[in-house]
Design a protein around this motif. Structure first.
Motif, PDB file in Angstrom:
ATOM      1  N   LEU A  94       0.840  -1.202   0.000  1.00 53.50           N
ATOM      2  CA  LEU A  94       0.000   0.000   0.000  1.00 53.50           C
ATOM      3  C   LEU A  94       0.873   1.249   0.000  1.00 53.50           C
ATOM      4  CD1 LEU A  94      -2.808   1.418   0.338  1.00 53.50           C
ATOM      5  CD2 LEU A  94      -2.456   1.256   2.790  1.00 53.50           C
ATOM      6  N   LEU A  95       1.879   1.301   0.877  1.00 52.71           N
ATOM      7  CA  LEU A  95       2.723   2.490   1.006  1.00 52.71           C
ATOM      8  C   LEU A  95       3.648   2.683  -0.184  1.00 52.71           C
ATOM      9  CD1 LEU A  95       3.870   2.468   4.744  1.00 52.71           C
ATOM     10  CD2 LEU A  95       2.119   3.867   3.665  1.00 52.71           C
ATOM     11  N   ALA A  96       4.268   1.585  -0.638  1.00 52.33           N
ATOM     12  CA  ALA A  96       5.334   1.712  -1.638  1.00 52.33           C
ATOM     13  C   ALA A  96       4.800   1.730  -3.066  1.00 52.33           C
ATOM     14  CB  ALA A  96       6.334   0.568  -1.481  1.00 52.33           C
ATOM     15  N   VAL A  97       3.659   1.075  -3.297  1.00 51.25           N
ATOM     16  CA  VAL A  97       3.200   0.931  -4.684  1.00 51.25           C
ATOM     17  C   VAL A  97       1.817   1.545  -4.919  1.00 51.25           C
ATOM     18  CG1 VAL A  97       2.793  -0.680  -6.573  1.00 51.25           C
ATOM     19  CG2 VAL A  97       4.486  -1.236  -4.813  1.00 51.25           C
ATOM     20  N   GLU A  98       0.806   1.053  -4.182  1.00 53.07           N
ATOM     21  CA  GLU A  98      -0.571   1.450  -4.497  1.00 53.07           C
ATOM     22  C   GLU A  98      -0.822   2.930  -4.239  1.00 53.07           C
ATOM     23  OE1 GLU A  98      -3.034  -1.195  -2.267  1.00 53.07           O
ATOM     24  OE2 GLU A  98      -2.224  -2.977  -3.263  1.00 53.07           O
ATOM     25  N   HIS A  99      -0.427   3.410  -3.063  1.00 56.17           N
ATOM     26  CA  HIS A  99      -0.651   4.819  -2.706  1.00 56.17           C
ATOM     27  C   HIS A  99       0.032   5.768  -3.704  1.00 56.17           C
ATOM     28  CE1 HIS A  99      -1.035   8.326   0.027  1.00 56.17           C
ATOM     29  NE2 HIS A  99       0.244   8.510  -0.171  1.00 56.17           N
ATOM     30  N   PRO A 100       1.330   5.601  -3.978  1.00 51.62           N
ATOM     31  CA  PRO A 100       1.957   6.490  -4.956  1.00 51.62           C
ATOM     32  C   PRO A 100       1.342   6.386  -6.357  1.00 51.62           C
ATOM     33  CG  PRO A 100       3.641   5.389  -3.657  1.00 51.62           C
ATOM     34  CD  PRO A 100       2.331   4.751  -3.308  1.00 51.62           C
ATOM     35  N   PHE A 101       1.131   5.142  -6.829  1.00 50.87           N
ATOM     36  CA  PHE A 101       0.652   4.939  -8.193  1.00 50.87           C
ATOM     37  C   PHE A 101      -0.757   5.508  -8.378  1.00 50.87           C
ATOM     38  CE2 PHE A 101      -1.338   2.133 -11.436  1.00 50.87           C
ATOM     39  CZ  PHE A 101      -0.511   2.447 -12.500  1.00 50.87           C
ATOM     40  N   ILE A 102      -1.666   5.166  -7.464  1.00 51.53           N
ATOM     41  CA  ILE A 102      -3.059   5.624  -7.582  1.00 51.53           C
ATOM     42  C   ILE A 102      -3.137   7.148  -7.432  1.00 51.53           C
ATOM     43  CG2 ILE A 102      -5.320   5.548  -6.438  1.00 51.53           C
ATOM     44  CD1 ILE A 102      -4.836   3.064  -8.041  1.00 51.53           C
ATOM     45  N   ASN A 103      -2.290   7.718  -6.564  1.00 56.49           N
ATOM     46  CA  ASN A 103      -2.350   9.162  -6.377  1.00 56.49           C
ATOM     47  C   ASN A 103      -1.812   9.927  -7.576  1.00 56.49           C
ATOM     48  OD1 ASN A 103      -3.683   9.351  -3.950  1.00 56.49           O
ATOM     49  ND2 ASN A 103      -1.835   9.016  -2.766  1.00 56.49           N
ATOM     50  N   ILE A 104      -0.850   9.357  -8.269  1.00 52.42           N
ATOM     51  CA  ILE A 104      -0.382  10.011  -9.494  1.00 52.42           C
ATOM     52  C   ILE A 104      -1.519  10.017 -10.524  1.00 52.42           C
ATOM     53  CG2 ILE A 104       1.193   9.791 -11.456  1.00 52.42           C
ATOM     54  CD1 ILE A 104       3.335   8.856  -9.412  1.00 52.42           C
ATOM     55  N   ILE A 105      -2.233   8.889 -10.639  1.00 50.63           N
ATOM     56  CA  ILE A 105      -3.378   8.835 -11.558  1.00 50.63           C
ATOM     57  C   ILE A 105      -4.449   9.846 -11.141  1.00 50.63           C
ATOM     58  CG2 ILE A 105      -5.283   7.383 -12.372  1.00 50.63           C
ATOM     59  CD1 ILE A 105      -3.393   5.023 -12.264  1.00 50.63           C
TER      60      ILE A 105
END
Ligand code: HEM
Length: 151
Positions: A94-105
Motif C-alpha cells: 500500500l505504502l510503496a506501490v498502491e498509494h503512490p501509483f493511484i495518487n499520481i493517476i
C-alpha cells in the motif's frame, strides 16, 4: 538498520499535515462544483475559479512532496528494492506501490478536469468538468490513504 534521517522525518511530517489541507480543499471544490451544477449557478471567477485553482495547486504540492517522500522514505522505493515486489505484504505494498501509483493517476485526472473546465464557456459544463474529474480524483485518493498510520 540505519536511523531514519532528519530530512525524511521532516518531509513525512509535511506530507502528513499538508494532506489534511489538500483533502479538505479538494472536498470543498468537489462539493462546490456539484452544488453549482445541480442548482444551475453561474461559474464565478472570484469564487468558483479560485476554489478549483486552490485545490489544484494544493494537490500538486502534495504530489511533489509525495514524490520526494517516495525516494527518502524506508517505506517507498527502499522497500521495493529491499523486499522485491513479491516480498511485500499488503501494508508495505500500500505504502510503496498502491498509494503512490493511484495518487499520481488521481492527480492526472484532477489536472485534466482543470484544463477541460477552461475550454468551456457555459458555467454548467465548467462545473461538470470539475465535479467529475476532481470527484474521481478524490475517490481514488481516499481509496489508498494509509489510514491506520496517519491518525
Ligand atoms: C496527492 C495526494 C496524496 C495524499 C492526500 C497523500 C497522503 C498521505 C498520507 C496521509 C500519508 C500517511 C502519512 C503519515 O504516516 O503520517 C502518506 C504516506 C506516504 N505517501 Fe502520500 N499522499 C499523496 C500523494 C503521494 C504521492 C504522489 C506519493 C509518491 C509518489 C506519495 C508517497 C507516500 C509515501 C512513500 C508514504 C509513506 C511514507 C512513510 O510512512 O515513510 N504520496 N501519504
Amino acid at each position: 538498520m540505519e536511523e531514519p534521517g532528519l530530512a525524511y522525518q521532516w518531509v513525512l511530517q509535511l506530507h502528513s499535515y499538508l494532506a489534511y489541507v489538500a483533502l479538505a480543499v479538494l472536498f470543498l471544490a468537489v462539493a462546490n462544483a456539484i452544488i453549482g451544477l445541480v442548482s444551475n449557478k453561474m461559474f464565478l471567477p472570484q469564487k468558483d475559479f479560485r476554489i478549483s485553482l486552490f485545490a489544484l495547486i494544493l494537490c500538486h504540492l502534495q504530489l511533489l512532496v509525495g514524490l520526494i517522500l517516495f525516494f527518502v522514505s524506508p517505506s517507498g522505493l527502499n522497500a521495493i528494492q529491499s523486499l522485491g515486489m513479491g516480498g511485500m505484504n499488503s501494508a508495505a505494498r500500500l505504502l510503496a506501490v498502491e498509494h503512490p501509483f493511484i495518487n499520481i493517476i488521481a492527480l492526472v485526472l484532477i489536472t485534466i478536469g482543470w484544463s477541460r473546465h477552461k475550454k468551456f464557456m457555459e458555467g454548467n459544463k465548467k462545473f461538470k468538468s470539475i465535479a467529475i474529474f476532481y470527484g474521481l480524483g478524490l475517490v481514488l485518493i481516499l481509496s489508498r490513504i494509509p489510514w491506520s498510520q496517519w491518525f
